[in-house]
Write a protein that holds these residues in place. Structure first.
Motif, PDB file in Angstrom:
ATOM      1  N   TYR A  84     -19.432 -13.472  10.621  1.00  0.00           N
ATOM      2  CA  TYR A  84     -19.621 -13.204  12.021  1.00  0.00           C
ATOM      3  C   TYR A  84     -18.718 -11.967  12.410  1.00  0.00           C
ATOM      4  O   TYR A  84     -17.747 -11.754  11.669  1.00  0.00           O
ATOM      5  CB  TYR A  84     -19.441 -14.304  13.046  1.00  0.00           C
ATOM      6  N   CYS A  85     -18.757 -11.503  13.804  1.00  0.00           N
ATOM      7  CA  CYS A  85     -17.609 -10.428  14.150  1.00  0.00           C
ATOM      8  C   CYS A  85     -17.584 -10.839  15.855  1.00  0.00           C
ATOM      9  O   CYS A  85     -18.373 -11.589  16.225  1.00  0.00           O
ATOM     10  CB  CYS A  85     -18.205  -9.037  13.901  1.00  0.00           C
ATOM     11  N   LYS A  86     -16.482 -10.188  16.322  1.00  0.00           N
ATOM     12  CA  LYS A  86     -16.220 -10.279  17.700  1.00  0.00           C
ATOM     13  C   LYS A  86     -16.479  -8.944  18.436  1.00  0.00           C
ATOM     14  O   LYS A  86     -16.704  -8.009  17.946  1.00  0.00           O
ATOM     15  CB  LYS A  86     -14.785 -10.510  17.972  1.00  0.00           C
ATOM     16  N   LYS A  87     -16.722  -9.184  19.798  1.00  0.00           N
ATOM     17  CA  LYS A  87     -16.956  -7.869  20.369  1.00  0.00           C
ATOM     18  C   LYS A  87     -16.166  -6.803  20.269  1.00  0.00           C
ATOM     19  O   LYS A  87     -16.469  -5.450  20.762  1.00  0.00           O
ATOM     20  CB  LYS A  87     -17.636  -8.217  22.060  1.00  0.00           C
ATOM     21  N   ASN A  88     -14.818  -7.041  20.218  1.00  0.00           N
ATOM     22  CA  ASN A  88     -13.793  -5.903  20.155  1.00  0.00           C
ATOM     23  C   ASN A  88     -13.764  -5.347  18.619  1.00  0.00           C
ATOM     24  O   ASN A  88     -13.066  -4.627  18.538  1.00  0.00           O
ATOM     25  CB  ASN A  88     -12.599  -6.249  20.704  1.00  0.00           C
ATOM     26  N   ASP A  89     -14.307  -5.843  17.767  1.00  0.00           N
ATOM     27  CA  ASP A  89     -14.155  -5.387  16.317  1.00  0.00           C
ATOM     28  C   ASP A  89     -14.893  -3.905  16.282  1.00  0.00           C
ATOM     29  O   ASP A  89     -15.639  -3.499  17.128  1.00  0.00           O
ATOM     30  CB  ASP A  89     -15.031  -6.341  15.356  1.00  0.00           C
ATOM     31  N   LEU A  90     -14.485  -3.253  15.338  1.00  0.00           N
ATOM     32  CA  LEU A  90     -14.943  -2.074  15.176  1.00  0.00           C
ATOM     33  C   LEU A  90     -16.389  -1.956  14.210  1.00  0.00           C
ATOM     34  O   LEU A  90     -16.511  -2.774  13.186  1.00  0.00           O
ATOM     35  CB  LEU A  90     -14.117  -1.209  14.072  1.00  0.00           C
ATOM     36  N   VAL A  91     -17.168  -1.168  14.576  1.00  0.00           N
ATOM     37  CA  VAL A  91     -18.468  -1.116  14.077  1.00  0.00           C
ATOM     38  C   VAL A  91     -18.277  -0.763  12.507  1.00  0.00           C
ATOM     39  O   VAL A  91     -19.085  -1.258  11.698  1.00  0.00           O
ATOM     40  CB  VAL A  91     -19.521   0.015  14.721  1.00  0.00           C
ATOM     41  N   ILE A  92     -17.335  -0.262  12.104  1.00  0.00           N
ATOM     42  CA  ILE A  92     -17.150   0.640  10.773  1.00  0.00           C
ATOM     43  C   ILE A  92     -16.923  -0.853   9.811  1.00  0.00           C
ATOM     44  O   ILE A  92     -17.202  -1.125   8.719  1.00  0.00           O
ATOM     45  CB  ILE A  92     -15.931   1.626  10.569  1.00  0.00           C
ATOM     46  N   ASP A  93     -16.034  -1.917  10.609  1.00  0.00           N
ATOM     47  CA  ASP A  93     -15.788  -3.146   9.753  1.00  0.00           C
ATOM     48  C   ASP A  93     -17.272  -3.795   9.707  1.00  0.00           C
ATOM     49  O   ASP A  93     -17.140  -4.644   8.695  1.00  0.00           O
ATOM     50  CB  ASP A  93     -14.761  -3.843  10.487  1.00  0.00           C
ATOM     51  N   VAL A  94     -17.893  -3.865  10.613  1.00  0.00           N
ATOM     52  CA  VAL A  94     -19.357  -4.326  10.494  1.00  0.00           C
ATOM     53  C   VAL A  94     -19.929  -4.027   9.478  1.00  0.00           C
ATOM     54  O   VAL A  94     -20.526  -4.649   8.446  1.00  0.00           O
ATOM     55  CB  VAL A  94     -20.033  -4.621  11.847  1.00  0.00           C
ATOM     56  N   ALA A  95     -19.826  -2.671   9.310  1.00  0.00           N
ATOM     57  CA  ALA A  95     -20.687  -2.063   8.259  1.00  0.00           C
ATOM     58  C   ALA A  95     -20.233  -2.419   6.947  1.00  0.00           C
ATOM     59  O   ALA A  95     -20.982  -2.833   6.166  1.00  0.00           O
ATOM     60  CB  ALA A  95     -20.541  -0.440   8.440  1.00  0.00           C
ATOM     61  N   GLU A  96     -19.010  -2.451   6.724  1.00  0.00           N
ATOM     62  CA  GLU A  96     -18.449  -2.829   5.457  1.00  0.00           C
ATOM     63  C   GLU A  96     -18.825  -4.300   5.099  1.00  0.00           C
ATOM     64  O   GLU A  96     -19.217  -4.544   4.028  1.00  0.00           O
ATOM     65  CB  GLU A  96     -16.895  -2.902   5.509  1.00  0.00           C
ATOM     66  N   LEU A  97     -18.596  -5.245   6.106  1.00  0.00           N
ATOM     67  CA  LEU A  97     -19.287  -6.427   5.802  1.00  0.00           C
ATOM     68  C   LEU A  97     -20.750  -6.719   5.608  1.00  0.00           C
ATOM     69  O   LEU A  97     -21.140  -7.298   4.346  1.00  0.00           O
ATOM     70  CB  LEU A  97     -19.070  -7.527   7.108  1.00  0.00           C
ATOM     71  N   LEU A  98     -21.439  -5.967   6.325  1.00  0.00           N
ATOM     72  CA  LEU A  98     -22.765  -5.894   5.845  1.00  0.00           C
ATOM     73  C   LEU A  98     -22.923  -5.602   4.322  1.00  0.00           C
ATOM     74  O   LEU A  98     -24.142  -6.232   3.681  1.00  0.00           O
ATOM     75  CB  LEU A  98     -23.676  -5.255   6.796  1.00  0.00           C
TER      76      LEU A  98
END
Ligand code: ADP
Length: 209
Positions: A153-167
């Protein structure tokens, strides 16, 4: 470092026309050389431009990736998340298929009795049940979902790039956006490959402020 619009334009001109003199840049921008002086000083000192006496300005090139990473650092989950599609743990696999169709999503987040995140259900989780011989009406989603603590999961203040990496590294299509509530996690949004793509399209079009 935040560049002004004019400084960005100067960089673009130097990139295209290097070596280019201060006068030539001023002509392009329809301002006087004196007006540009502070901008050229800033850009040279910050390492964006290289000034060679009697030749003109060059673009250093090294800062392209730095500028891009500065922009990427501004892309936060809170600006790109979508509304999450959720379902209760006690719902059947059949209900989940209907919800996925109606909500037009590929992933559902499963909530427990307190409304807290307990699982994630993807299309393949449902297909696996559909190709088996079991009755989808009798199969609760709690049996087939991926459950906590294995949820990414992620939190609202996380970076989009970190989400991209997790995906990419976890080989999944979406993440729930959560916030802590008591001992559990409340789902406040979702980040999918589409949300990430939107952020990068905005970045490419220069729409990020
Ligand atoms: P699809 O099933 O359409 O290929 P995914 O690639 O997202 O969709 O899902 C693959 C598997 O990973 C499924 O079993 C799903 O339950 C699980 N999964 C999906 N999203 C997450 C997540 N955020 N955290 C943990 N597991 C997930």
């Amino acid at each position: 470092m935040e560049l002004t619009d004019r400084q960005k334009k100067i960089i673009e001109i130097v990139k295209k026309e290097e070596p280019v003199t201060g006068e030539q840049i001023a002509e392009h921008l329809k301002v006087t050389r004196a007006t540009l002086r502070p901008d050229l000083t800033v850009l040279t000192m910050a390492g964006f431009l290289d000034a060679r006496p009697r030749v003109g300005y060059f673009y250093t090139g090294q800062t392209t990736s730095k500028m891009l990473s500065d922009q990427i650092e501004k892309l936060k989950v809170r600006d790109y998340l979508s509304i999450p599609a959720v379902i209760k743990e006690s719902s059947s696999a059949y209900d989940a298929v209907c919800t996925m169709f109606l909500e037009d999503v590929g992933t559902l987040f499963v909530l427990d009795d307190q409304g807290l995140l307990s699982g994630v259900l993807s299309r393949k989780d449902l297909l696996r049940i559909a190709i088996g011989s079991r009755d989808m009406n009798l199969m609760p989603v709690s049996v087939i979902m991926t459950r906590m603590p294995n949820i990414t999961y992620c939190k609202k203040n996380d970076l989009v790039i970190d989400v991209a990496e997790l995906l990419i590294t976890r080989e999944i299509d979406s993440l729930p956006v959560v916030r802590k509530k008591g001992e559990g996690l409340e789902v406040i949004g979702r980040m999918t490959k589409t949300n990430v793509t939107k952020a990068f399209v905005e970045l490419a079009k220069g729409e990020i402020k």
